[in-house]
Design a protein around this motif. Structure first.
Motif, PDB file in Angstrom:
ATOM      1  N   GLN A  16       0.820  -1.215   0.000  1.00  0.00           N
ATOM      2  CA  GLN A  16       0.000   0.000   0.000  1.00  0.00           C
ATOM      3  C   GLN A  16       0.854   1.265   0.000  1.00  0.00           C
ATOM      4  OE1 GLN A  16      -2.776   0.419   3.213  1.00  0.00           O
ATOM      5  NE2 GLN A  16      -3.405   2.436   2.555  1.00  0.00           N
ATOM      6  N   ASN A  17       1.842   1.337   0.856  1.00  0.00           N
ATOM      7  CA  ASN A  17       2.646   2.557   0.948  1.00  0.00           C
ATOM      8  C   ASN A  17       3.532   2.762  -0.261  1.00  0.00           C
ATOM      9  OD1 ASN A  17       1.495   3.082   3.434  1.00  0.00           O
ATOM     10  ND2 ASN A  17       3.087   1.970   4.525  1.00  0.00           N
ATOM     11  N   GLN A  18       3.883   1.675  -0.932  1.00  0.00           N
ATOM     12  CA  GLN A  18       4.760   1.764  -2.087  1.00  0.00           C
ATOM     13  C   GLN A  18       4.031   2.292  -3.325  1.00  0.00           C
ATOM     14  OE1 GLN A  18       6.686  -1.928  -2.995  1.00  0.00           O
ATOM     15  NE2 GLN A  18       7.707  -1.131  -4.792  1.00  0.00           N
ATOM     16  N   TYR A  19       2.787   1.885  -3.526  1.00  0.00           N
ATOM     17  CA  TYR A  19       2.090   2.212  -4.771  1.00  0.00           C
ATOM     18  C   TYR A  19       0.938   3.195  -4.621  1.00  0.00           C
ATOM     19  CZ  TYR A  19       4.618  -1.879  -6.369  1.00  0.00           C
ATOM     20  OH  TYR A  19       5.600  -2.767  -6.683  1.00  0.00           O
ATOM     21  N   MET A  20       0.437   3.380  -3.420  1.00  0.00           N
ATOM     22  CA  MET A  20      -0.774   4.154  -3.255  1.00  0.00           C
ATOM     23  C   MET A  20      -0.701   5.003  -1.996  1.00  0.00           C
ATOM     24  SD  MET A  20      -4.604   2.659  -3.579  1.00  0.00           S
ATOM     25  CE  MET A  20      -4.026   1.590  -4.848  1.00  0.00           C
ATOM     26  N   THR A  42       2.202   8.925 -13.575  1.00  0.00           N
ATOM     27  CA  THR A  42       0.999   8.241 -13.113  1.00  0.00           C
ATOM     28  C   THR A  42       1.137   7.910 -11.632  1.00  0.00           C
ATOM     29  OG1 THR A  42       0.732   7.241 -15.300  1.00  0.00           O
ATOM     30  CG2 THR A  42      -0.513   6.255 -13.498  1.00  0.00           C
ATOM     31  N   ARG A  43       0.079   8.222 -10.867  1.00  0.00           N
ATOM     32  CA  ARG A  43       0.073   7.907  -9.438  1.00  0.00           C
ATOM     33  C   ARG A  43      -1.304   7.412  -9.033  1.00  0.00           C
ATOM     34  NH1 ARG A  43       2.548  12.560  -6.009  1.00  0.00           N
ATOM     35  NH2 ARG A  43       2.556  10.926  -4.461  1.00  0.00           N
ATOM     36  N   TYR A  44      -1.347   6.617  -7.957  1.00  0.00           N
ATOM     37  CA  TYR A  44      -2.580   6.041  -7.438  1.00  0.00           C
ATOM     38  C   TYR A  44      -2.852   6.585  -6.040  1.00  0.00           C
ATOM     39  CZ  TYR A  44      -2.285   2.691 -11.244  1.00  0.00           C
ATOM     40  OH  TYR A  44      -2.227   2.114 -12.487  1.00  0.00           O
ATOM     41  N   PHE A  45      -4.134   6.829  -5.755  1.00  0.00           N
ATOM     42  CA  PHE A  45      -4.534   7.401  -4.474  1.00  0.00           C
ATOM     43  C   PHE A  45      -5.808   6.740  -3.967  1.00  0.00           C
ATOM     44  CE2 PHE A  45      -2.468  10.695  -6.984  1.00  0.00           C
ATOM     45  CZ  PHE A  45      -1.495  11.158  -6.121  1.00  0.00           C
ATOM     46  N   ILE A  46      -5.932   6.651  -2.648  1.00  0.00           N
ATOM     47  CA  ILE A  46      -7.196   6.321  -1.997  1.00  0.00           C
ATOM     48  C   ILE A  46      -7.713   7.649  -1.461  1.00  0.00           C
ATOM     49  CG2 ILE A  46      -8.329   5.115  -0.101  1.00  0.00           C
ATOM     50  CD1 ILE A  46      -6.135   2.996  -0.300  1.00  0.00           C
ATOM     51  N   ILE A 134      -4.319   8.954 -11.295  1.00  0.00           N
ATOM     52  CA  ILE A 134      -4.175  10.246 -11.962  1.00  0.00           C
ATOM     53  C   ILE A 134      -2.942  10.187 -12.853  1.00  0.00           C
ATOM     54  CG2 ILE A 134      -3.786  12.723 -11.692  1.00  0.00           C
ATOM     55  CD1 ILE A 134      -5.292  12.630  -9.124  1.00  0.00           C
ATOM     56  N   LYS A 135      -3.128  10.680 -14.054  1.00  0.00           N
ATOM     57  CA  LYS A 135      -2.062  10.648 -15.047  1.00  0.00           C
ATOM     58  C   LYS A 135      -1.880  12.040 -15.630  1.00  0.00           C
ATOM     59  CE  LYS A 135      -0.757   8.312 -19.290  1.00  0.00           C
ATOM     60  NZ  LYS A 135      -1.108   7.306 -20.271  1.00  0.00           N
ATOM     61  N   LYS A 136      -0.627  12.463 -15.689  1.00  0.00           N
ATOM     62  CA  LYS A 136      -0.289  13.719 -16.366  1.00  0.00           C
ATOM     63  C   LYS A 136       0.080  13.358 -17.792  1.00  0.00           C
ATOM     64  CE  LYS A 136       2.603  17.805 -15.995  1.00  0.00           C
ATOM     65  NZ  LYS A 136       3.297  18.011 -17.218  1.00  0.00           N
ATOM     66  N   LYS A 137      -0.590  13.990 -18.745  1.00  0.00           N
ATOM     67  CA  LYS A 137      -0.274  13.719 -20.149  1.00  0.00           C
ATOM     68  C   LYS A 137       1.146  14.171 -20.448  1.00  0.00           C
ATOM     69  CE  LYS A 137      -4.252  13.922 -23.075  1.00  0.00           C
ATOM     70  NZ  LYS A 137      -4.995  14.809 -23.976  1.00  0.00           N
ATOM     71  N   ARG A 138       1.847  13.361 -21.169  1.00  0.00           N
ATOM     72  CA  ARG A 138       3.209  13.719 -21.581  1.00  0.00           C
ATOM     73  C   ARG A 138       3.146  14.687 -22.745  1.00  0.00           C
ATOM     74  NH1 ARG A 138       7.314   8.958 -20.768  1.00  0.00           N
ATOM     75  NH2 ARG A 138       6.220   7.795 -19.183  1.00  0.00           N
ATOM     76  N   LYS A 139       4.087  15.588 -22.757  1.00  0.00           N
ATOM     77  CA  LYS A 139       4.216  16.499 -23.881  1.00  0.00           C
ATOM     78  C   LYS A 139       5.200  15.882 -24.870  1.00  0.00           C
ATOM     79  CE  LYS A 139       2.990  20.565 -21.394  1.00  0.00           C
ATOM     80  NZ  LYS A 139       3.257  21.054 -20.112  1.00  0.00           N
ATOM     81  N   PRO A 140       5.108  16.213 -26.152  1.00  0.00           N
ATOM     82  CA  PRO A 140       5.987  15.593 -27.163  1.00  0.00           C
ATOM     83  C   PRO A 140       7.478  15.706 -26.851  1.00  0.00           C
ATOM     84  CG  PRO A 140       4.266  16.862 -28.223  1.00  0.00           C
ATOM     85  CD  PRO A 140       4.150  17.120 -26.746  1.00  0.00           C
ATOM     86  N   ASN A 141       7.904  16.778 -26.148  1.00  0.00           N
ATOM     87  CA  ASN A 141       9.329  16.956 -25.868  1.00  0.00           C
ATOM     88  C   ASN A 141       9.767  16.350 -24.536  1.00  0.00           C
ATOM     89  OD1 ASN A 141       7.973  18.766 -24.312  1.00  0.00           O
ATOM     90  ND2 ASN A 141       9.283  20.520 -24.788  1.00  0.00           N
TER      91      ASN A 141
END
Length: 146
Positions: A16-20, A42-46, A134-141
């Motif tokens: 749990q603490n490692q991934y979320m 990308t990160r995971y949350f409760i 939650i995922k942050k979209k990557r930019k082309p650069n």
């Protein structure tokens, strides 16, 4: 979804603490503030759901100066016995002020929630929580591999 069932029952969760992390995503912090210092896209949350009224089913997804907007109706998830287990919804962050329009669509969320009737009331120790990816979209650069 099985991870969320385990959390709801207050069972020990592997890694749990490692991934979320346990974070209130529907509070004052914007997505980029939650990701500060992270080396990942990308990160995971409760997180606890924020009901507009405790007696209603409607959920508020406002956060800071923006909101998480649903991208469709969502999908039902069934367990291996064919019972409705929960729902998966896709959302996109939109910023409320025009001065930060570049944040619109840059942040994506997948929200996993349990169907209210899936567990017996006596099994529920942590009620009203969801798991969010939650995922942050990557930019082309962007060349970061995470």
């Amino acid at each position: 979804m099985t991870y969320l069932v385990g959390f709801t029952r207050d069972e020990p969760l592997p890694n749990q603490n490692q991934y979320m992390e346990m974070v209130n995503l529907y509070a004052d912090n914007e997505p980029w503030q939650i990701f500060e210092g992270a080396n990942s896209y990308t990160r995971y949350f409760i997180t606890p759901q924020k009901k507009q009224n405790p007696k209603w089913k409607r959920v508020s997804r406002t956060v800071g100066k923006g909101t998480w907007k649903p991208q469709g109706k969502g999908k039902e998830v069934f367990d291996n016995k064919g019972r409705l287990m929960g729902y998966v919804k896709s959302l996109k962050y939109t910023y409320g002020k025009s001065e930060n329009k570049n944040a619109n669509g840059e942040w994506l969320m997948t929200e996993y929630s349990l169907y209210d009737g899936y567990l017996h009331a006596r099994e529920i120790k942590n009620k009203g929580y969801v798991i969010c990816k939650i995922k942050k979209k990557r930019k082309p650069n962007d060349h970061n591999e995470n």
